[in-house]
Design a protein around this motif. Structure first.
Motif, mmCIF file in Angstrom:
data_model
loop_
_atom_site.group_PDB
_atom_site.id
_atom_site.type_symbol
_atom_site.label_atom_id
_atom_site.label_comp_id
_atom_site.label_asym_id
_atom_site.label_seq_id
_atom_site.Cartn_x
_atom_site.Cartn_y
_atom_site.Cartn_z
ATOM 1 N N LYS A 28 -11.676 -17.237 -72.031
ATOM 2 C CA LYS A 28 -13.028 -16.701 -72.107
ATOM 3 C C LYS A 28 -13.342 -15.762 -70.938
ATOM 4 N N ASP A 29 -12.421 -15.686 -69.980
ATOM 5 C CA ASP A 29 -12.617 -14.791 -68.834
ATOM 6 C C ASP A 29 -12.496 -13.336 -69.277
ATOM 7 N N LEU A 30 -13.272 -12.482 -68.654
ATOM 8 C CA LEU A 30 -13.208 -11.067 -69.001
ATOM 9 C C LEU A 30 -11.823 -10.505 -68.755
ATOM 10 N N LEU A 31 -11.237 -10.821 -67.601
ATOM 11 C CA LEU A 31 -9.914 -10.321 -67.238
ATOM 12 C C LEU A 31 -9.126 -11.408 -66.524
ATOM 13 N N LEU A 32 -7.823 -11.410 -66.746
ATOM 14 C CA LEU A 32 -6.935 -12.292 -66.007
ATOM 15 C C LEU A 32 -6.600 -11.645 -64.659
ATOM 16 N N PHE A 55 -8.630 -0.998 -60.428
ATOM 17 C CA PHE A 55 -8.404 -0.858 -61.871
ATOM 18 C C PHE A 55 -9.219 -1.903 -62.634
ATOM 19 N N LEU A 56 -9.142 -3.154 -62.190
ATOM 20 C CA LEU A 56 -9.837 -4.241 -62.884
ATOM 21 C C LEU A 56 -11.353 -4.061 -62.823
ATOM 22 N N CYS A 79 -5.407 -0.936 -69.293
ATOM 23 C CA CYS A 79 -6.381 -1.478 -70.251
ATOM 24 C C CYS A 79 -6.342 -2.995 -70.219
ATOM 25 N N ASN A 80 -7.447 -3.620 -70.606
ATOM 26 C CA ASN A 80 -7.428 -5.065 -70.814
ATOM 27 C C ASN A 80 -6.577 -5.373 -72.038
ATOM 28 N N HIS A 81 -6.171 -6.637 -72.173
ATOM 29 C CA HIS A 81 -5.198 -6.961 -73.230
ATOM 30 C C HIS A 81 -5.650 -8.206 -73.988
ATOM 31 N N ARG A 82 -6.113 -7.991 -75.217
ATOM 32 C CA ARG A 82 -6.600 -9.084 -76.057
ATOM 33 C C ARG A 82 -5.793 -9.285 -77.335
#
Length: 210
Positions: free
Chosen positions: A114-118, A189-190, A34-37
């Protein structure tokens, strides 16, 4: 008690909306990415299943007095950052092989940009390939975060969780120790997480060797 508290907070304070269901059969091992915010991201995914999700968590958090007992109760896997923590990886592989769920954030840390994903790390790919287990991508939007580990627990929010379809890694069988194969799977995955976010043309910047 923790599940009940989490349910109340997620539904009332964080107004969690879940799209999709976790597509894993009872007793089937899998890796969740999952993305991580926000530090609360695992708590949102916890509401998609009655099973324990063993999240890989930075070891320093597991040694913090305020969090230590909570994380132990949640059955997390402590992992050393900045190095290849082979004991933690072996634990994750063993749990998945035994039919458990293991959760990872490929970005490796909370994304405050502000990037969607690192850039992604290859740990999740390595574990999935070694355990020969499906990988379920998820995307979280709107998670509350004030820059602290616990402060976000009291922040109202409107959170959206999207659950994707399993990614089959069996085509990579025999390539578990291939850096190229791990990086290619990590990029996939990304891309899948980005697709769940509504950005099908997203191109990962790079992949970091875990």
């Amino acid at each position: 008690a923790l599940y009940a508290l989490n349910y109340l907070l997620a539904r009332i304070l964080w107004r969690l909306r879940v799209e999709g269901v976790l597509p894993i059969s009872p007793g089937q091992g899998a890796v969740i990415v999952c993305n991580h915010r926000c530090p609360l991201d695992p708590s949102f995914i916890a509401l998609t299943t009655t099973r324990v999700v063993h999240w890989m968590v930075a070891k320093e958090y597991c040694e913090t007095p305020v969090l230590r007992e909570l994380l132990r109760t949640c059955e997390v896997i402590p992992v050393r950052r900045g190095t290849i923590d082979l004991p933690a990886v072996r634990t994750a592989i063993r749990l998945v092989e035994q039919g458990e769920l293991v959760g990872l954030f490929p970005e490796g840390r909370i994304n405050t940009t502000k990037d969607l994903l690192l850039p992604g790390h290859t740990g999740a790919a390595l574990i999935a390939m070694k355990a020969r287990a499906p990988v379920v991508p998820c995307y979280i939007k709107g998670a509350p975060y004030d820059g602290t580990t616990l402060g976000c627990m009291l922040m109202p929010a409107s959170v959206r969780l999207v659950i994707g379809q399993p990614i089959d890694v069996t085509s990579s069988e025999g390539q578990e120790n291939s850096r190229e194969a791990q990086e290619a799977l990590t990029r996939r995955f990304l891309v899948e997480i980005a697709r769940l976010a509504g950005q099908p043309d997203f191109q990962p910047k790079r992949v970091v060797r875990s």
